[in-house]
Write an enzyme that holds these catalytic residues in place. Sequence first.
Site, PDB file in Angstrom:
ATOM      1  N   GLU A  23     105.228   7.785 -92.407  1.00  0.00           N
ATOM      2  CA  GLU A  23     103.830   7.698 -92.809  1.00  0.00           C
ATOM      3  C   GLU A  23     102.979   7.212 -91.646  1.00  0.00           C
ATOM      4  OE1 GLU A  23     101.924   6.825 -96.885  1.00  0.00           O
ATOM      5  OE2 GLU A  23     102.336   4.868 -95.993  1.00  0.00           O
ATOM      6  N   ASP A  30      98.028   8.356 -94.624  1.00  0.00           N
ATOM      7  CA  ASP A  30      97.220   7.528 -95.523  1.00  0.00           C
ATOM      8  C   ASP A  30      96.020   6.900 -94.804  1.00  0.00           C
ATOM      9  OD1 ASP A  30      98.823   5.689 -94.116  1.00  0.00           O
ATOM     10  OD2 ASP A  30      98.913   4.300 -95.796  1.00  0.00           O
ATOM     11  N   LYS A  73     108.141  -0.931 -93.156  1.00  0.00           N
ATOM     12  CA  LYS A  73     107.208  -0.948 -92.039  1.00  0.00           C
ATOM     13  C   LYS A  73     107.955  -0.928 -90.713  1.00  0.00           C
ATOM     14  CE  LYS A  73     103.962  -1.375 -95.029  1.00  0.00           C
ATOM     15  NZ  LYS A  73     103.062  -0.244 -95.353  1.00  0.00           N
ATOM     16  N   LYS A 131      95.060   6.038-101.155  1.00  0.00           N
ATOM     17  CA  LYS A 131      94.752   4.644-101.453  1.00  0.00           C
ATOM     18  C   LYS A 131      93.371   4.586-102.093  1.00  0.00           C
ATOM     19  CE  LYS A 131      97.604   1.754 -98.452  1.00  0.00           C
ATOM     20  NZ  LYS A 131      98.555   2.655 -97.817  1.00  0.00           N
TER      21      LYS A 131
END
Length: 368
Positions: free
Chosen positions: A218, A241, A165, A265
């Site tokens: 991402e 995502d 992250k 997801k």
Amino acid sequence: MKITRLSVFQVDLPLEDAYWLSGGRLKFEVLDATIVKIETDAGLTGWGEGTPWGHTYVPAHGPGIRAGIETMAPFILGLDPRKVLDVERAMDLALPGHLYAKSPIDMACWDIAGQAAGLPIADLMGGGSRTPRAIASSVGAKTVEETRAVIERYRQRGYIAHSVKIGGDVARDIARIRDVEDMRRDGEIVLYDVNRGWTRQQALRVMSATEDLNVMFEQPCETLDDIAAISGKHAAPVSVDESLVTLQDAARIARDGLAEVFGIKLNRVGGLTKAARMRDIALSHGIDMFVMATGGTVLADTEALHLAATIPDANCHAVWACQDMITIDIAGGRGPRNTDGHLHLPEEPGLGVHPDEDTLGDPVAVYT
């Protein structure tokens, strides 16, 4: 076969460590899980799970799942759970949108359909690869030193894939990326997940400064419009995502060339039925995939694994599983578990794992 009873359970899932993402603007310590049990007049029982990644991450929250199920239950009772398209249409008519509330019901119906057919869900969907899928760790937004420590801890568990992250601070993000790349081992998969934490200018500055590393990002910006605005101004591969929610999103991303990877997801997109269409759009446009549970127990992880197994091995980078991040186990060690950093597809019919019902407590709602 007809659905005769729908029971809803609420379970708190404490995280092993407090979790930060997107530059520290979001913090999670406990996940709010909704577990669904669907019973039929044929004696088959299916289980589903919906666990959003906290209440502040995207438009989804635990109580919303349970409220949505209350609204949809009268339209689902009496349907044949093997006819997943009929159930999907009934839910969409009863409650437009709110895909995250529909996912656990969809999962439970696929579980029953697989049991009725005597096949694992992946095989029922058309064929499941038995190649073990790499599990992607999830490394929260931390200092360089903490990031190294967390990655090393996951390596000790056998992980070869890591979702690191970043987001919120250009200099710090560049430093973290370069440090992780310095310690990356041959064969490791690393995805730098911004979680919508950059403005357009921040995204371009970090992507330009790390272009020599050829890394993948991402969800670098908030919306598909933002990602489109910077597309063509950088050379980095992009995975989407959070902005991949509906089939229309998938079609736009593929048509306009906004991303090279889909991060699907299951809870976010509404379950296996809707996710399978996104998979097919991706494959038809040369777009690779990560498949992820939004969060949750081994039930949600196993659902993600079934979808991942229907993707050709070369096109599926990894699955993200949450079970190693939570401190309780509702299935007594059963179901797909980390084996040298990978998950193996279960051979049992249906989902392949059911919870110990006595760990769930009393249902918070029952519909008949």
